[in-house]
Design an enzyme around this catalytic site. Sequence first.
Site, short mmCIF file in Angstrom:
data_model
loop_
_atom_site.label_atom_id
_atom_site.label_comp_id
_atom_site.label_asym_id
_atom_site.label_seq_id
_atom_site.Cartn_x
_atom_site.Cartn_y
_atom_site.Cartn_z
N SER A 235 -17.82 -15.96 17.90
CA SER A 235 -19.21 -16.28 18.20
C SER A 235 -19.58 -15.80 19.61
O SER A 235 -19.47 -14.61 19.89
CB SER A 235 -19.44 -17.78 18.03
OG SER A 235 -20.81 -18.07 17.90
N ASP A 461 -23.64 -15.72 7.28
CA ASP A 461 -23.32 -16.49 8.47
C ASP A 461 -24.60 -17.13 9.00
O ASP A 461 -25.58 -16.43 9.28
CB ASP A 461 -22.71 -15.56 9.53
CG ASP A 461 -22.14 -16.30 10.74
OD1 ASP A 461 -22.79 -17.26 11.21
OD2 ASP A 461 -21.07 -15.90 11.21
N HIS A 489 -19.70 -19.60 9.28
CA HIS A 489 -19.68 -18.93 10.57
C HIS A 489 -18.28 -18.40 10.86
O HIS A 489 -17.32 -19.16 10.87
CB HIS A 489 -20.11 -19.92 11.65
CG HIS A 489 -20.27 -19.33 13.00
ND1 HIS A 489 -20.73 -18.05 13.22
CD2 HIS A 489 -20.04 -19.85 14.24
CE1 HIS A 489 -20.78 -17.82 14.52
NE2 HIS A 489 -20.35 -18.89 15.16
#
Length: 519
Positions: A235, A461, A489
């Site tokens: 991320s 996602d 995710h």
Amino acid sequence: MKKTLAIIAVLALALTTFLAVGLAVRGPGTDDRADARPTPSPTTPPPASVTQPPEPDLADLYAQRIDWQPCESNADHDCGFLTVPVDYADPTGDTIDLALLRVPASGARLGSMVVNPGGPGAPGTTYAQAAARVFREPLRQAYDIVGFDPRGTGRSAPVDCLSDEQLDAYLAGDPSPDTPDEVADYKAGVLSFGPDCVANSGPLIGHVTTIEAARDVDVLRSALGEETLTYFGASYGTKLGATYAELFPERVGRFVLDGAVDISLDAKSLALEQAAGFETALRAYVQNCLDSTDNCFLGDTVDEGLTTISDLLASIDDEPLPAGDRELTVGNAFYGVITPLYNRDYWFLLSTALTSALDGKGSALMQLADAYASRTPSGAYADNSIEANYAINCLDDPSSVSFARVPSLVAEFEEASPTFGDVFAWGMTGCRGVEVTSSEAPLDIRGEGAAPILVLGTTRDPATPLKWAEALSAQLDSGVLVERDGDGHTAYNAGNDCIDTTVEDYLLDGTVPDDGTTC
């Protein structure tokens, strides 16, 4: 106190402790047994080429060796500290210590792999501590998994903005105010958060940028005795990794950037695409309810299910639900809904919580909201991830819109996300109370000269849309795109053997997949 862009950025970019640690589901290649205590990694001094500083004034910092000691919480893990300057423009000035945690390799050791869970603001030591659940056995056998709390987070000179009571109120506030009183409260919250951070955090508040964190990572590489850096970032950790590649391309070893962020986007485009990503994930969740049950409790079609959820949030906005000795507000409910969307394995938790809320009970959604914010049952917060996220994001990019402009943005945001669009529109006001500016000039990130970098994206996602991975892999000169068809995710250790094998072949053997590989 109301939510601002900082909170929107958390939900959109973070691989939160909740996801990485608190409710992590063991994936393929893991088991419940703790790895046996392995032989410690080498402690002989590294060659001079490893500790060569980018500037002479950093020589002492680059010559550091980490004094690893068994962690108090788990003697099979090692803990230590790394000293870095507060301001790299003044490398002989004030310093801070970064908290480190290492899970030693359990087999034939290849070296150290530095990991970052995202946020920004999530503590990397906690991420490494959960290595048995986050990383599959082949990687744990070969690498010392090394996590660090980036500057301003966790136990690394943490920034402080709000008391626990103030943070409770902040998270409970209406994220999309629609009355004059609510708008006034929202404004007050936005305009006070930044000054509160300055008042409570000291000089470091102006030096928690991603660029400075990337410089810290290179000091860590040297202290670990590694010629090049092996790195796994998830991320926001992809932004940190890409920044490192731009600053230190010759030091890039085997890099995996999972759940990539498009670092070229302006703030509005970023928010619009995040909003659309969460809407896509919510639709997938409702579709799964329809496909997996004879009578989905949300309705007979996806649109009916989305309407049920939107109506529930609106009713909680009008009248909060009881949640033990607290009450579930629309702000809390918002976090409770979006948190399980990060991982398909947690969708059943969302169904349980929504069913309970539709029955007038708010405790289950409140538990999900608390997990999102690292709030413990005692009412304390396990880390400062919410505050650190605000400080880092607003220092990296302090742009925001005026409160008066928000109504003109709502329609566009609601087109992207009928369920969450108004929240993202109001989040655009976020950094208006910021009083400090970055000492680092923006970078044009290309990573020219870096070794191949794997960039992973997932089709549905919610937080980092697949198009972001496509964009980042194109922006990096050596980017190699790998796509996972699925929900949730990030891509690695999410139940896709093709992805897992591709990542592990690269990290273990250096096998670079074809650009555009799909799994």
